[in-house]
Design an enzyme around this catalytic site. Structure first.
Site, PDB file in Angstrom:
ATOM      1  N   VAL A 230     -65.374 -16.994  49.076  1.00 31.45           N
ATOM      2  CA  VAL A 230     -65.839 -15.791  48.390  1.00 31.45           C
ATOM      3  C   VAL A 230     -67.151 -15.342  49.031  1.00 31.45           C
ATOM      4  O   VAL A 230     -68.052 -16.147  49.261  1.00 31.45           O
ATOM      5  CB  VAL A 230     -66.056 -16.030  46.886  1.00 31.45           C
ATOM      6  CG1 VAL A 230     -66.560 -14.743  46.221  1.00 31.45           C
ATOM      7  CG2 VAL A 230     -64.771 -16.487  46.215  1.00 31.45           C
ATOM      8  N   LYS A 231     -67.210 -14.055  49.329  1.00 30.79           N
ATOM      9  CA  LYS A 231     -68.451 -13.455  49.825  1.00 30.79           C
ATOM     10  C   LYS A 231     -69.096 -12.699  48.682  1.00 30.79           C
ATOM     11  O   LYS A 231     -68.464 -11.862  48.046  1.00 30.79           O
ATOM     12  CB  LYS A 231     -68.153 -12.513  50.989  1.00 30.79           C
ATOM     13  CG  LYS A 231     -69.372 -11.766  51.525  1.00 30.79           C
ATOM     14  CD  LYS A 231     -68.981 -10.877  52.693  1.00 30.79           C
ATOM     15  CE  LYS A 231     -70.142 -10.032  53.174  1.00 30.79           C
ATOM     16  NZ  LYS A 231     -69.767  -9.177  54.342  1.00 30.79           N
ATOM     17  N   SER A 232     -70.364 -13.006  48.414  1.00 30.77           N
ATOM     18  CA  SER A 232     -71.048 -12.382  47.295  1.00 30.77           C
ATOM     19  C   SER A 232     -72.499 -12.121  47.673  1.00 30.77           C
ATOM     20  O   SER A 232     -72.875 -12.263  48.837  1.00 30.77           O
ATOM     21  CB  SER A 232     -70.947 -13.264  46.046  1.00 30.77           C
ATOM     22  OG  SER A 232     -71.351 -12.575  44.893  1.00 30.77           O
TER      23      SER A 232
END
Length: 289
Positions: free
Chosen positions: A202-204
């Site tokens: 996940v990119k956040s």
């Protein structure tokens, strides 16, 4: 839909405790297939479990933005210093040398440049990802947005279904719209929604309480660099995120728009993989620029 009556705010994140039943260097990947693990091991350094990803996919909705007018001049010279390159299939095929021998995280959804049409994003054919031998597919998710959430989550699990068939991991990219606050509550929701729907990465974004976001997400979280910051601030952002449990960074503008891009990506690498503090990395940047 889950019954929200009696819903209580999450608070027991087990901070400071190692992940249980973790016998692989990538969080949440212990039970995946050999092909999935092989591709994840190309992205995340097996010695550190972390990754420096270089993002240059901005043009798919922004066109030739500053620093990306000539990707052959601005990005290609930086690739050797990154662990992974995040780009679109058009740039990959037209500009990136096939001799680069770096893992590719392919931007795998596309839509209109008009923000209100974001809900119409579609996912590329998995066969393209296979033909280009990519190591991961990236798909945006707008969790919590009443206009865009349903379609973007559907895009994610479609990509996950296809990726599982061919052993290609999927990265869920958390979007921040005008109605979404950049806070731990939203990013905890968005990262968990991505993971629950099968995303392997996940990119956040970094924010206060980031350690709880990481702890509540069963797969690796890498941070987006976001808007261009002064180099010292960008390195401080990187350091705080890594110290709070991020599995790496996916930086674009804070690298290719830097006054010294090679020095900057080397400094970021030192923070992610070599335990440099922000101050040490900034000193390194100044020495190299």
């Amino acid at each position: 839909m889950a019954d929200m009556d009696g819903f209580r705010e999450a608070n027991n994140f087990g901070l400071g405790k190692a992940v249980e039943q973790q016998n692989f260097h990538v969080k949440g990947a212990a039970n995946l297939s050999w092909g999935m693990k092989d591709r994840l091991s190309r992205i995340f350094n097996p010695k550190t479990g972390k990754s420096v990803m270089l993002a240059c996919d901005h043009g798919f909705i922004m066109g030739p933005t500053s620093g990306l007018e000539r990707i052959d001049l601005s990005i290609v010279p930086l690739i050797e210093y990154a662990d992974c390159l995040m780009c679109t299939r058009g740039v990959l095929q037209a500009v990136i040398p096939p001799t680069t021998n770096k893992p590719i995280c392919l931007r795998s959804d596309a839509g209109s440049t008009i923000l209100t049409n974001l809900n119409d994003n579609v996912v590329i054919d998995i066969q393209d990802a296979v033909r280009m031998n990519v190591s991961a597919m990236a798909v945006m998710v707008a969790a919590g947005d009443e206009n865009f959430e349903a379609k973007t989550v559907a895009n994610l699990y479609k990509a996950v279904d296809m990726g599982a068939r061919y052993g290609i991991p999927v990265m869920g990219v958390t979007a921040v719209g005008k109605t979404m606050a950049r806070d731990a509550r939203y990013f905890s929701l968005a990262t968990r929604v991505c993971a629950e729907n099968g995303a392997n990465i996940v990119k956040s974004y970094y924010c206060d309480g980031f350690e709880k976001i990481v702890a509540g997400c069963p797969v690796p979280v890498v941070i987006a660099g976001g808007k261009k910051l002064p180099e010292k601030e960008a390195l401080e952002l990187c350091y705080k995120a890594i110290n709070a449990g991020a599995a790496g960074v996916d930086m674009g503008r804070n690298v290719f728009q830097s006054e010294a891009p090679v020095a900057m990506i080397k400094a970021v690498y030192a923070v992610v993989h070599e335990n440099y503090t922000a101050e040490q990395a900034y000193e390194m940047f100044n020495d190299l620029k």
